[in-house]
Design a protein around this motif. Structure first.
Motif, PDB file in Angstrom:
ATOM      1  N   ILE A   1       0.853  -1.184   0.000  1.00 12.66           N
ATOM      2  CA  ILE A   1       0.000   0.000   0.000  1.00 12.66           C
ATOM      3  C   ILE A   1       0.892   1.239   0.000  1.00 12.66           C
ATOM      4  CG2 ILE A   1      -1.782   1.279   1.245  1.00 12.66           C
ATOM      5  CD1 ILE A   1      -2.553  -1.448   2.524  1.00 12.66           C
ATOM      6  N   ASP A   2       0.822   2.014  -1.071  1.00 13.99           N
ATOM      7  CA  ASP A   2       1.606   3.240  -1.165  1.00 13.99           C
ATOM      8  C   ASP A   2       0.999   4.321  -0.282  1.00 13.99           C
ATOM      9  OD1 ASP A   2       3.700   2.860  -3.285  1.00 13.99           O
ATOM     10  OD2 ASP A   2       1.928   2.268  -4.427  1.00 13.99           O
ATOM     11  N   LEU A   3       1.831   4.945   0.545  1.00 20.42           N
ATOM     12  CA  LEU A   3       1.377   6.130   1.240  1.00 20.42           C
ATOM     13  C   LEU A   3       1.324   7.284   0.250  1.00 20.42           C
ATOM     14  CD1 LEU A   3       2.228   4.255   3.659  1.00 20.42           C
ATOM     15  CD2 LEU A   3       2.411   6.377   4.965  1.00 20.42           C
ATOM     16  N   PHE A   4       0.562   8.308   0.583  1.00 19.45           N
ATOM     17  CA  PHE A   4       0.259   9.362  -0.384  1.00 19.45           C
ATOM     18  C   PHE A   4       1.496  10.062  -0.918  1.00 19.45           C
ATOM     19  CE2 PHE A   4       0.879  12.195   3.201  1.00 19.45           C
ATOM     20  CZ  PHE A   4       1.337  13.361   2.620  1.00 19.45           C
ATOM     21  N   ASP A   5       2.583  10.082  -0.135  1.00 18.79           N
ATOM     22  CA  ASP A   5       3.747  10.879  -0.534  1.00 18.79           C
ATOM     23  C   ASP A   5       4.583  10.230  -1.625  1.00 18.79           C
ATOM     24  OD1 ASP A   5       4.995   8.824   0.834  1.00 18.79           O
ATOM     25  OD2 ASP A   5       5.839  10.097   2.407  1.00 18.79           O
ATOM     26  N   GLY A   6       4.321   8.949  -1.941  1.00 20.18           N
ATOM     27  CA  GLY A   6       5.089   8.274  -2.972  1.00 20.18           C
ATOM     28  C   GLY A   6       6.500   7.917  -2.555  1.00 20.18           C
ATOM     29  N   HIS A   7       6.818   8.116  -1.283  1.00 22.35           N
ATOM     30  CA  HIS A   7       8.161   7.812  -0.785  1.00 22.35           C
ATOM     31  C   HIS A   7       8.141   6.692   0.249  1.00 22.35           C
ATOM     32  CE1 HIS A   7      10.674  11.252  -2.344  1.00 22.35           C
ATOM     33  NE2 HIS A   7       9.448  11.579  -2.734  1.00 22.35           N
ATOM     34  N   SER A   8       6.996   6.062   0.435  1.00 18.06           N
ATOM     35  CA  SER A   8       6.898   5.022   1.461  1.00 18.06           C
ATOM     36  C   SER A   8       5.724   4.116   1.141  1.00 18.06           C
ATOM     37  CB  SER A   8       6.711   5.660   2.840  1.00 18.06           C
ATOM     38  OG  SER A   8       5.627   6.580   2.832  1.00 18.06           O
ATOM     39  N   LEU A   9       5.797   2.906   1.669  1.00 16.36           N
ATOM     40  CA  LEU A   9       4.656   2.006   1.520  1.00 16.36           C
ATOM     41  C   LEU A   9       4.553   1.097   2.739  1.00 16.36           C
ATOM     42  CD1 LEU A   9       5.810  -1.041   0.710  1.00 16.36           C
ATOM     43  CD2 LEU A   9       5.934  -0.051  -1.561  1.00 16.36           C
ATOM     44  N   LEU A  10       3.366   0.560   2.912  1.00 15.87           N
ATOM     45  CA  LEU A  10       3.108  -0.435   3.952  1.00 15.87           C
ATOM     46  C   LEU A  10       3.015  -1.797   3.290  1.00 15.87           C
ATOM     47  CD1 LEU A  10       0.457   0.918   6.506  1.00 15.87           C
ATOM     48  CD2 LEU A  10       2.810   0.210   6.961  1.00 15.87           C
ATOM     49  N   ALA A  11       3.796  -2.738   3.798  1.00 17.77           N
ATOM     50  CA  ALA A  11       3.758  -4.113   3.304  1.00 17.77           C
ATOM     51  C   ALA A  11       3.107  -4.987   4.359  1.00 17.77           C
ATOM     52  CB  ALA A  11       5.173  -4.604   3.003  1.00 17.77           C
ATOM     53  N   SER A  12       2.204  -5.841   3.936  1.00 13.87           N
ATOM     54  CA  SER A  12       1.558  -6.758   4.865  1.00 13.87           C
ATOM     55  C   SER A  12       2.571  -7.817   5.319  1.00 13.87           C
ATOM     56  CB  SER A  12       0.372  -7.440   4.187  1.00 13.87           C
ATOM     57  OG  SER A  12       0.833  -8.322   3.163  1.00 13.87           O
ATOM     58  N   PRO A  13       2.296  -8.510   6.436  1.00 13.71           N
ATOM     59  CA  PRO A  13       3.226  -9.561   6.869  1.00 13.71           C
ATOM     60  C   PRO A  13       3.508 -10.600   5.789  1.00 13.71           C
ATOM     61  CG  PRO A  13       1.702  -9.032   8.631  1.00 13.71           C
ATOM     62  CD  PRO A  13       1.232  -8.266   7.421  1.00 13.71           C
ATOM     63  N   ARG A  14       2.478 -10.972   5.021  1.00 13.33           N
ATOM     64  CA  ARG A  14       2.692 -11.960   3.958  1.00 13.33           C
ATOM     65  C   ARG A  14       3.603 -11.398   2.865  1.00 13.33           C
ATOM     66  NH1 ARG A  14       4.009 -16.746   2.277  1.00 13.33           N
ATOM     67  NH2 ARG A  14       2.935 -17.454   0.367  1.00 13.33           N
ATOM     68  N   ALA A  15       3.445 -10.130   2.528  1.00 10.23           N
ATOM     69  CA  ALA A  15       4.310  -9.521   1.519  1.00 10.23           C
ATOM     70  C   ALA A  15       5.753  -9.452   2.001  1.00 10.23           C
ATOM     71  CB  ALA A  15       3.804  -8.123   1.167  1.00 10.23           C
TER      72      ALA A  15
ATOM     73  N   GLU B   1       7.126 -11.496   4.089  1.00  5.05           N
ATOM     74  CA  GLU B   1       7.630 -12.878   4.047  1.00  5.05           C
ATOM     75  C   GLU B   1       8.073 -13.251   2.635  1.00  5.05           C
ATOM     76  OE1 GLU B   1       5.950 -17.434   4.820  1.00  5.05           O
ATOM     77  OE2 GLU B   1       4.664 -15.693   5.190  1.00  5.05           O
ATOM     78  N   LEU B   2       7.242 -12.955   1.642  1.00  3.90           N
ATOM     79  CA  LEU B   2       7.570 -13.310   0.265  1.00  3.90           C
ATOM     80  C   LEU B   2       8.795 -12.549  -0.243  1.00  3.90           C
ATOM     81  CD1 LEU B   2       3.965 -13.472  -1.239  1.00  3.90           C
ATOM     82  CD2 LEU B   2       5.502 -15.394  -0.789  1.00  3.90           C
ATOM     83  N   ALA B   3       9.003 -11.342   0.282  1.00  5.33           N
ATOM     84  CA  ALA B   3      10.147 -10.535  -0.138  1.00  5.33           C
ATOM     85  C   ALA B   3      11.400 -10.845   0.670  1.00  5.33           C
ATOM     86  CB  ALA B   3       9.804  -9.056  -0.011  1.00  5.33           C
ATOM     87  N   GLY B   4      11.289 -11.696   1.667  1.00  9.78           N
ATOM     88  CA  GLY B   4      12.446 -12.021   2.493  1.00  9.78           C
ATOM     89  C   GLY B   4      12.896 -10.880   3.384  1.00  9.78           C
TER      90      GLY B   4
END
Length: 539
Positions: free
Chosen positions: A140-154, A156-159
């Motif tokens: 989920i991209d935060l509005f500023d385009g410089h940060s995002l929220l990744a879910s726990p599953r995401a 995990e998949l990204a290591g």
């Protein structure tokens, strides 16, 4: 030779002077304005293939140009669920739950436009969203385009299982036990998760970009300064133009990131001037800091959380060297600089480049969210363009300073927010834009925000009303000044013979319409290079 386009019964508004011209008609041929006269004279230039439109008293002005936007990367980012209207966590959770319910098994969820103010007193972390994303890979991209929220599953998949060091000022935010919270700050951290998430195909991205650009044309935009060339941006624009489906004139500035060596800079120089009929690489985009909301801006004193103390470039001196290398090659630069220390360093770097090489290059600084008086005065002296986005102030800060941005800065610095009027009166060349998809792209909304400094809810008080622009200043910030910044003042940004036939036609005079009514003023016609790219049903 017959004209390509004839516009009749018009009111012609020149943004250079703010005056209505003593003409009622306009003709264009070969992409340029060839006649300003009366209806009889214009009709005489019409041939069998000429597009002739009776405007019935509508107002024609120079085409509106967004001084800072991300059309291709933004098109991809906004393919997810839109969270920009969510004002609290309950609304965010509800929107995400609805999206999850419609998600195919094992599919990723993408979201965008999340405002950190929606978290209230809760931390900006995946846990604050509750169980709605349990087991779902989500970014989920935060509005500023410089940060995002990744879910726990995401994660995990990204290591991603703990903190890491990066060459630039980026961070995997972790708790006291070094467990990731899901918040990823700046590109280097965000890219770890984005690398494992599915991407649209080239055809899907091209189709989505075309939709976005045509919607921008319908909103009155004839062009924009695109502030990235990431991924397939240039190929997407080329493909759209090959299909005769590119409705805007775009000036593209590819990024130069920390770590760029001499060969990387030389590659950027070689890329200049490449492009097509309506799009062209012209300039380089750099970053001096991140954002105030994330604590990644570069401030002269730490924010109220003790953050925003470092430059995006680990070695700011190297940034200065790169500016000098590009300046020496005649390449204009656009540097993202939000905090006062970041803006000061960019100005210092431009000053050193000018002293060393002496040539005239039109550099610019993007955003400029909080700066002291002495910094304001330096823009005009150095010929540095101030590129600003008034709707960022309108939509993401509050007059009472209860928003996240203002609370982080504290009263003194929040009180000098987005100093558009001060910069203008100090002689700086001011260009207005949206930074879409960070904020909405309709240019009349951008101009309205510059004039009234209020959020979309006009019942709320303005933030810094003393920084409001006049109607003519706001119009020039999206016409004359972008043309000057791009080096095209001799052939763009005005309603004049020989200038490009890039035109925006409005139902009424934007200089006479009330500030609060400007955003809703109907756009009747948009013309790029003498070609109609949007026509309202009533014409």
């Amino acid at each position: 030779m017959p004209a390509d386009l004839v516009l009749l019964s018009a009111r012609l508004l020149d943004p250079g002077t703010g005056a209505l011209l003593a003409h009622t008609a306009l003709a264009a041929e070969g992409g340029r304005i060839t006649l300003l006269g009366d209806d009889r004279e214009a009709r005489a230039l019409a041939g069998p293939a000429t597009t002739v439109i009776d405007l019935k008293g509508a107002v024609v002005t120079a085409g509106l140009t967004d001084g800072h936007l991300h059309p291709v990367s933004g098109a991809e980012r906004t393919m997810g669920v839109d969270l920009s209207g969510c004002r609290d966590l309950a609304a965010v959770r509800a929107a995400l739950a609805d999206a999850v319910a419609r998600l195919a098994p094992d599919a990723w969820l993408r979201g965008w436009g999340l405002d950190p103010n929606a978290f209230g007193g809760a931390p900006v972390a995946a846990a604050s969203l509750g169980p709605v994303l349990d087991g779902v890979p989500a970014l989920i991209d935060l509005f500023d385009g410089h940060s995002l929220l990744a879910s726990p599953r995401a994660l995990e998949l990204a290591g991603i299982d703990g903190p890491r060091r990066f060459e630039q000022a980026a961070e995997i935010v972790c708790d006291a036990d070094d467990r990731p919270t899901g918040l990823l700050l700046e590109d280097a951290a965000c890219e770890l998760a984005e690398a494992v998430a599915p991407r649209p195909t080239e055809d899907e991205l091209r189709a989505r970009t075309g939709e976005v650009l045509h919607a921008m044309a319908a909103a009155g935009l004839t062009g924009g300064h695109a502030m990235d060339a990431s991924g397939t941006t240039l190929a997407t624009l080329a493909a759209l133009e090959d299909e005769d489906a590119l409705p805007l004139r775009l000036r593209v500035a590819p990024w130069c990131q920390p770590g760029a060596d001499a060969e990387a800079v030389a590659d950027l120089v070689r890329l200049q001037g490449t492009g097509g009929r309506l799009w062209r690489v012209a300039g380089v985009k750099l970053f001096m800091d991140g954002t105030i909301d994330n604590g990644t801006a570069w401030l002269e004193r730490p924010d109220c959380h003790g953050e925003s103390t470092h430059a995006f470039w680990p070695d700011p001196a190297r940034f200065t060297e790169v500016i000098a290398e590009l300046h020496a090659a005649g390449v204009p630069t656009a540097t993202h600089a939000i905090g006062d220390a970041a803006v000061r360093h960019v100005l210092d770097s431009v000053e050193k480049a000018r002293a060393a090489h002496g040539r005239s290059v039109r550099h610019r600084i993007e955003h400029i969210e909080t700066v002291p008086d002495d910094t304001v005065r330096r823009f005009a002296a150095l010929g540095v363009v101030a590129s600003m986005q008034p709707t960022h102030c309108c939509e993401f800060t509050r007059a009472d300073h209860t928003d996240n941005w203002s609370r982080r800065l504290g009263e003194e610095r929040a009180s000098r927010a987005f100093r558009c009027r001060d910069l203008w009166e100090a002689g700086a060349r001011l260009v207005l834009g949206s930074d879409w998809p960070i904020a909405p792209y309709p240019p009349l909304g951008v101009m309205a925000g510059a004039r009234h400094r209020r959020p979309s809810d006009l019942s709320l008080p303005p933030h810094g009303p003393g920084q409001a622009l006049t109607p003519l200043q706001a119009l020039q910030g999206m016409t004359v000044n972008p043309a000057w910044t791009a080096g095209g003042e001799q052939h763009a940004g005005r309603v004049a013979i020989g200038h490009r036939a890039d035109l925006t036609v409005l139902a009424d005079d934007p200089l006479k319409v009330a500030d609060a009514d400007l955003a809703a003023l109907p756009v009747l016609l948009t013309v790029v290079g003498g070609r109609v790219v949007h026509r309202a049903a009533e014409l």
